[in-house]
Design a protein around this motif. Structure first.
Motif: not given
Length: 219
Positions: A68-88
């Motif tokens: 996943g690619i995004d240049y907004a730090p908040a978007a990158v953080a959200r995506t990483r949190e979602l993956l962590l929550e779902r253990r993906l």
């Protein structure tokens, strides 16, 4: 740079002003899966402008090697949190899609709300980037936003989202560089009241001298 800036998108995510967010992946991904239109599991897939990460997670759940690619730090953080929550497992990169380049050619790109978030002045550069990212025979899973406004009759360019007129898309992703399926294309309703046209394009094999947009074959 014309159009929205990093700070614009960062503020939207920080303030929760993300009306384009479905709260889940696009239903079209499941439709393509049902049609057996997705690549084989394990294929390398990029999701540019990944936002909150719903589609990154959906591809990862299906066994793909996703970035996943995004240049907004908040978007990158959200995506990483979602993956962590779902253990993906998936890569998430903070980068400008107009400048990023994968280490190896990709099998697929999932284009959903990135193109329409870029000012049209940057569309040619973005289309060139997608062409570089994909291997010959790779697929572009595109959801072209249909957000035409009345001001268009006066020549105004309003957005985001910017209207991705299908005629303009044919010019942006032209034959012979890309293989287009025949219409009609599936309409995908959008939470903001617009809709998207779902199109799967295939990057054609490169010729000895790759054609550029607007040039005739063999030019």
């Amino acid at each position: 740079m014309n159009g929205p800036t990093i700070s614009f998108w960062q503020a939207r995510f920080e303030q929760g002003q993300t009306p384009w967010d479905r709260g889940g992946p696009s239903p079209q991904l499941e439709a393509w899966e049902a049609q057996h239109a997705l690549p084989a599991a394990g294929a390398r897939v990029a999701v540019p402008g990944c936002g909150s990460g719903w589609d990154v997670a959906a591809w990862a759940e299906r066994g793909y090697d996703v970035v996943g690619i995004d240049y907004a730090p908040a978007a990158v953080a959200r995506t990483r949190e979602l993956l962590l929550e779902r253990r993906l497992s998936a890569s998430v990169i903070e980068a400008d899609v107009l400048r990023w380049q994968p280490a190896a050619a990709l099998d697929a790109v999932y284009e959903q709300t990135c193109l329409c978030a870029l000012h049209p002045d940057h569309w040619v550069a973005y289309a060139e980037a997608l062409h570089r990212w994909l291997r010959p025979g790779g697929r572009l899973y595109a959801l072209f936003m249909q957000a035409r406004r009345a001001q268009a009759d006066e020549g105004r360019i309003d957005g985001p989202p910017y209207h991705c007129d299908i005629t303009a898309m044919r010019a942006l992703f032209p034959e012979p560089r890309w293989a287009w399926p025949k219409p009609p294309y599936a309409r995908v309703a959008h939470p903001a009241g617009w809709f998207e046209l779902a199109v799967v394009l295939e990057r054609r094999q490169s010729a000895s001298r790759d054609a550029t947009p607007g040039s005739p074959p063999g030019a």
